[in-house]
Design a protein around this motif. Structure first.
Motif, PDB file in Angstrom:
ATOM      1  N   ASP A 193      43.361 -17.647   5.375  1.00 35.86           N
ATOM      2  CA  ASP A 193      44.668 -17.816   4.664  1.00 35.86           C
ATOM      3  C   ASP A 193      45.004 -19.379   5.578  1.00 35.86           C
ATOM      4  N   PRO A 194      45.450 -20.576   4.798  1.00 35.67           N
ATOM      5  CA  PRO A 194      45.866 -21.463   4.971  1.00 35.67           C
ATOM      6  C   PRO A 194      46.445 -22.480   5.842  1.00 35.67           C
ATOM      7  N   ALA A 195      47.231 -21.786   5.167  1.00 32.11           N
ATOM      8  CA  ALA A 195      48.809 -21.814   6.158  1.00 32.11           C
ATOM      9  C   ALA A 195      48.460 -21.708   7.840  1.00 32.11           C
ATOM     10  N   LYS A 196      47.473 -20.249   8.096  1.00 27.90           N
ATOM     11  CA  LYS A 196      47.559 -20.057   9.595  1.00 27.90           C
ATOM     12  C   LYS A 196      46.010 -21.429  10.029  1.00 27.90           C
ATOM     13  N   ALA A 197      46.179 -21.472   9.604  1.00 29.87           N
ATOM     14  CA  ALA A 197      44.583 -22.276   9.815  1.00 29.87           C
ATOM     15  C   ALA A 197      45.161 -23.903   9.609  1.00 29.87           C
TER      16      ALA A 197
END
Length: 351
Positions: A193-197
């Motif tokens: 989940d790049p957005a969460k990262a």
């Protein structure tokens, strides 16, 4: 051997010299003593000159002044203003030398000077009290007063250093805990989940900035380049809870609007901050926390609890610091690990 003579010592020496040289002539006339000569004036000058060293070498002062007065009296010059140099020397040795040296100097001065005082025992005792014991006692009292002032200042400095250390501990400790948690989340979801990262990395950036700003503020205070009044208020507790939520700890907040001085608001905020930081550090996943700040029966209550499992705990620097903050305002702080973990601070409301 180098030392610096103070201007106050020079001023006192000049005053005693003027008083001695000018007043001794009248004393000679009143006592019908022999005429003053060059040696008499030289001894008066030496007795006064001994006071030049009173604050840097008090024993030199006693030695020079006592010897000059003893020779002066042995040569049958008139009693007079030269004795004021002896009074000043006794006072100086009591102020600037150790107590035992002051006592020894007073005894030596008495043994050297008093044999030339030809009068009744009562008069001898009165002269001893007035010209030796009183200046020594006054000097000892002044020394004790100066020491008490220094002790008060040292205690104030130590107290301020401890306060700054506590502030740095709270600011940096909280920031690093949040950063560590957010970094763990970012690593875990980096591929999934790049957005969460990205959100975790942004939280790390914001938390780092806040911690650095807080640390810089404390250092500016230490340097004297910032106001001492704290800028943190109860209104900062909800944003604190929001950062905790971003780090993975669910927190509910209820803060009653209460008019409080700045130091009260700072103490409450730090207690809440340290409590939530401890939960973030030590709790297992799924644990939630709640914060309540309210006033009841003349007390401000700060209640922070979590839903973790019951268990024992060791009281470390964090809890000690929270308790110190509460006690500094006349309050108390209790911790309880029987049902999750709870921190309850009760602080009397200011009048």
């Amino acid at each position: 051997m180098q030392f610096r003579i103070k201007w106050q010592d020079i001023a006192l020496t000049v005053a005693l010299l003027c008083f001695g040289l000018g007043g001794t002539r009248f004393a000679a006339l009143l006592q019908g003593a022999k005429n003053l000569d060059v040696l008499a004036y030289l001894l008066i000058t030496l007795a006064a000159a001994g006071l030049l060293f009173r604050s840097v070498r008090p024993l030199w002062t006693v030695g020079i002044t006592t010897l000059s007065i003893a020779v002066y009296l042995a040569l049958a010059y008139p009693f007079g203003p030269i004795l004021m140099s002896g009074v000043a020397a006794m006072y100086a040795v009591a102020v600037y030398a150790r107590i035992e040296l002051a006592a020894a100097s007073a005894l030596a001065y008495a043994l050297v000077i008093l044999p030339w005082w030809n009068d009744t025992v009562t008069s001898w005792i009165t002269w001893s009290a007035g010209w030796i014991l009183l200046p020594v006692a006054a000097g000892v009292l002044m020394r004790l007063r100066k020491r008490s002032v220094v002790d008060v200042r040292e205690r104030a400095v130590i107290s301020e250093r401890l306060r700054l250390a506590q502030e740095v501990h709270d600011v940096v400790g909280h920031g690093l805990s949040v950063i560590a948690m957010q970094a763990g989340v970012a690593l875990y979801v980096l591929d999934k989940d790049p957005a969460k990262a990205r959100a975790s990395l942004e939280a790390i950036r914001d938390t780092s900035k806040e911690a650095l700003d807080g640390l810089r503020s404390e250092l500016d205070t230490l340097r004297g380049s910032a106001p001492l009044t704290p800028t943190i208020t109860l209104a900062d507790i909800p944003p604190l809870a929001a950062r905790m939520r971003e780090a993975g700890l669910e927190v509910s907040v209820e803060v009653e609007e209460v008019e409080l001085p700045d130091n009260y608001q700072l103490a409450v905020y730090r207690i809440v901050q340290e409590s939530l930081t401890n939960v973030l550090r030590h709790s297992s996943p799924g644990v939630t926390a709640s914060v309540r700040v309210y006033a009841v029966r003349g007390e401000l209550v700060v209640h922070v609890t979590d839903t973790g499992t019951a268990g024992g705990f060791t009281e470390g620097h964090g809890i000690t610091g929270m308790r110190s903050r509460a006690e500094a305002l006349g309050g108390t702080l209790q911790v309880d690990g029987s049902h999750g973990f709870a921190v309850i601070a009760r602080i009397p409301l200011p009048a």
